[in-house]
Design an enzyme around this catalytic site. Structure first.
Site, PDB file in Angstrom:
ATOM      1  N   HIS A 158       0.819  -1.221   0.000  1.00  0.00           N
ATOM      2  CA  HIS A 158       0.000   0.000   0.000  1.00  0.00           C
ATOM      3  C   HIS A 158       0.848   1.264   0.000  1.00  0.00           C
ATOM      4  O   HIS A 158       0.328   2.354  -0.208  1.00  0.00           O
ATOM      5  CB  HIS A 158      -0.926   0.005   1.221  1.00  0.00           C
ATOM      6  CG  HIS A 158      -2.013  -1.018   1.120  1.00  0.00           C
ATOM      7  ND1 HIS A 158      -3.316  -0.704   0.855  1.00  0.00           N
ATOM      8  CD2 HIS A 158      -1.970  -2.367   1.208  1.00  0.00           C
ATOM      9  CE1 HIS A 158      -4.038  -1.810   0.803  1.00  0.00           C
ATOM     10  NE2 HIS A 158      -3.248  -2.837   1.013  1.00  0.00           N
ATOM     11  N   ASP A 366       3.688   9.437  -0.906  1.00  0.00           N
ATOM     12  CA  ASP A 366       2.520   8.661  -0.489  1.00  0.00           C
ATOM     13  C   ASP A 366       2.242   7.587  -1.527  1.00  0.00           C
ATOM     14  O   ASP A 366       2.321   7.863  -2.731  1.00  0.00           O
ATOM     15  CB  ASP A 366       1.290   9.600  -0.395  1.00  0.00           C
ATOM     16  CG  ASP A 366       0.372   9.211   0.745  1.00  0.00           C
ATOM     17  OD1 ASP A 366       0.297   8.003   1.054  1.00  0.00           O
ATOM     18  OD2 ASP A 366      -0.280  10.112   1.318  1.00  0.00           O
TER      19      ASP A 366
HETATM   20  C1  G6P Z   1      -0.950   3.256   6.237  1.00  0.00           C
HETATM   21  C2  G6P Z   1      -0.425   1.840   6.050  1.00  0.00           C
HETATM   22  C3  G6P Z   1      -1.339   0.826   6.736  1.00  0.00           C
HETATM   23  C4  G6P Z   1      -1.557   1.249   8.183  1.00  0.00           C
HETATM   24  C5  G6P Z   1      -2.106   2.660   8.260  1.00  0.00           C
HETATM   25  C6  G6P Z   1      -2.306   3.157   9.695  1.00  0.00           C
HETATM   26  O1  G6P Z   1      -2.130   3.423   5.522  1.00  0.00           O
HETATM   27  O2  G6P Z   1      -0.309   1.535   4.681  1.00  0.00           O
HETATM   28  O3  G6P Z   1      -0.750  -0.456   6.697  1.00  0.00           O
HETATM   29  O4  G6P Z   1      -2.440   0.347   8.821  1.00  0.00           O
HETATM   30  O5  G6P Z   1      -1.187   3.527   7.608  1.00  0.00           O
HETATM   31  O6  G6P Z   1      -1.127   3.027  10.445  1.00  0.00           O
HETATM   32  P1  G6P Z   1      -1.075   2.121  11.759  1.00  0.00           P
HETATM   33  O7  G6P Z   1       0.369   2.061  12.132  1.00  0.00           O
HETATM   34  O8  G6P Z   1      -1.932   2.816  12.747  1.00  0.00           O
HETATM   35  O9  G6P Z   1      -1.630   0.769  11.391  1.00  0.00           O
END
Ligand code: G6P
Length: 477
Positions: A158, A366
């Site tokens: 992602h 991003d």
């Molecule tokens: C991004 C990453 C995700 C992640 C999200 C929130 O979108 O690609 O994998 O879950 O951030 O971050 P966190 O560390 O809270 O999961």
């Protein structure tokens, strides 16, 4: 047994009223699973006090099963805070300078991937199709292969994939990024990301490139392709129409006293370029004094990864900058920047997007940035706002009706804000229409279907293709 789709990601959105999930990953994975029989496996979000592994929590909801495991304090520290978020996150966002590598954290990362594979292993049937998500789980396919699973495995990253030279700056990169070669299909957000990973793969020892984006390693085949992640455009547009009458939006509108609204929505993260954006706003107020008192900038920024030192430092930096700009330009009746650390549901945000004259999305790097896509989907086609978008967001490759800016040039971003505020309605409508049509066609359902189709084609096995057809048939039914 009917084939199932098994999704594996660090975060799992268990429908149990638990904490709201930030980030685009949960939106995408939720959508992939929406109408399919399947399993979503990952971390429960809980950290247990002892180092003993607790048994997985299993929740059944209609045709879906959610399986989560807790992390111990040590695992949380080494795997999540350490290697995933202090090494992989910065390095894959081109910030090797911020990466704090230790072999202890790498060990913890590999150990947790092993635990996940052990726990998941018991639930995998030979017909299942496995789809792993994001940088927390780069070695997962290899771990599952070690445990004898020959299922088709897809992986989707992602976040950005930088050029090979940057990837090679990661110590032991062969064991993390290189382990993606155990997948059948690796999906990336943009052509540029796919090209970077392809060039990295072709430089690995023993790699044979069979065709563009098709590699062979010791008789294993892996394909690399771009699948730009999308949103549920029609659903989001409807949510935006409905939520403009919500108390949140009504309160905001009244408090603006007719001011134009500029909106930014980002997790508190250095990749989002929030300090650069604040500087650009300062520049805008300095260079275009006629707009002082007539615009309000709302920055909604839920805090994230609050134990990671770089995030603690960012929190201080942004608060200080906001204070300085408000101090310099504000007056008793007007505060230029409203800075909020709360997190709102996507539906509430839809109403805020629709009310904003400008969506200011200026990350330094991003993978995609779904806020940009959601902002477009949320607009009123008769009176749409203007999207200002960083050239370094994956979404910039698709959203050509945005004003594209370099977030490192505050004067140019300031000029873009002025251009957006002055933009005639016909031009706004025209820019909006093209972008909305693109998003309406290329939505999240098509994204999931395209990825799973491509995964089906990797093996050229009639049984697998049949399994995938059944998955699609059950999704449509
Ligand atoms: C991004 C990453 C995700 C992640 C999200 C929130 O979108 O690609 O994998 O879950 O951030 O971050 P966190 O560390 O809270 O999961």
């Amino acid at each position: 047994m009917a084939p199932r789709l098994i999704l594996v990601s660090n975060r799992v959105n268990v429908p149990d009223g638990g904490p709201r999930q930030a980030g685009g990953l949960t939106v995408a994975v939720n959508a992939a699973l929406k109408q399919r029989e399947g399993v979503w496996f990952g971390w429960s979000g809980k950290v247990s006090d002892d180092d003993e592994l607790s048994p997985p929590h299993v929740t059944e909801r209609r045709r879906r099963t959610f399986i989560t495991i807790d992390l111990s304090k040590t695992d949380f520290q080494e795997y999540y805070n350490g290697f995933a978020n202090r090494v992989l996150w910065p390095a894959l966002h081109y910030r090797v300078d911020l990466a704090e590598f230790t072999s202890v954290d790498l060990g913890g990362y590999q150990r947790v991937n092993g635990h996940f594979a052990d726990a998941l292993s018991k639930f995998i049937a030979p017909e299942d199709v496995i789809w792993v998500h994001d940088y927390h789980l780069l070695p997962m396919a290899q771990e599952l292969r070690k445990r004898g699973h020959n299922n088709p495995i897809g992986f989707f990253l992602h976040i950005p994939c930088p050029p090979p030279d940057v990837l090679k700056a990661l110590p032991h990169h062969e064991e993390t990024v290189g382990a993606l070669s155990y997948c059948d299909l690796v999906g990336l957000q943009t052509e540029q990301d796919a090209d970077n990973l392809s060039r990295y793969f072709s430089g690995l020892p023993g790699a044979i490139q069979r065709a563009p984006g098709l590699f062979e390693f010791d008789r294993r085949r892996v394909r690399v392709r771009a699948f730009p992640v999308a949103i549920a455009t029609a659903v989001y547009a409807r949510a935006a129409r409905n939520s403009v009458k919500s108390p949140l939006v009504e309160d905001l509108r009244q408090s603006l006293h007719g001011n134009r609204l500029i909106l930014g929505v980002d997790r508190l993260d250095y990749s989002k370029g929030i300090p650069n954006r604040m500087q650009a706003l300062g520049k805008f107020l300095e260079k275009f004094p006629a707009w002082r008192g007539k615009v309000t900038f709302l920055q909604v920024t839920p805090k994230s990864r609050v134990e990671v030192p770089e995030y603690i430092a960012m929190d201080e930096e942004v608060s200080t900058l906001v204070g300085k700009i408000n101090g310099r330009y504000g007056d008793p009746g007007w505060t230029p920047i409203r800075y909020i650390n709360k997190s709102y549901s996507r539906a509430s945000l839809a109403g805020l997007y629709r009310s904003a004259d400008i969506g200011l999305v200026t990350p330094l790097r991003d993978g995609m940035n779904l806020v940009a896509k959601e902002y477009v989907a949320a607009q009123d086609p008769e009176n749409p706002g203007v999207l200002i978008l960083s050239q370094f967001a994956g979404a910039a490759h698709e959203l050509d009706g945005a004003i594209i800016v370099n977030p490192y040039e505050p004067e140019a971003v300031a000029a873009a804000i002025e251009q957006a505020l002055e933009m005639p309605i016909e031009e706004r409508r025209e820019r909006q229409q093209g972008m909305f049509e693109h998003l309406a066609t290329n939505d999240i359902d098509l994204w999931a279907e395209t990825f799973l189709n491509a995964l089906g084609e990797t093996r050229e096995q009639p049984r697998l293709l049949q399994s995938l057809r059944q998955l699609f048939a059950s999704a449509r039914g």
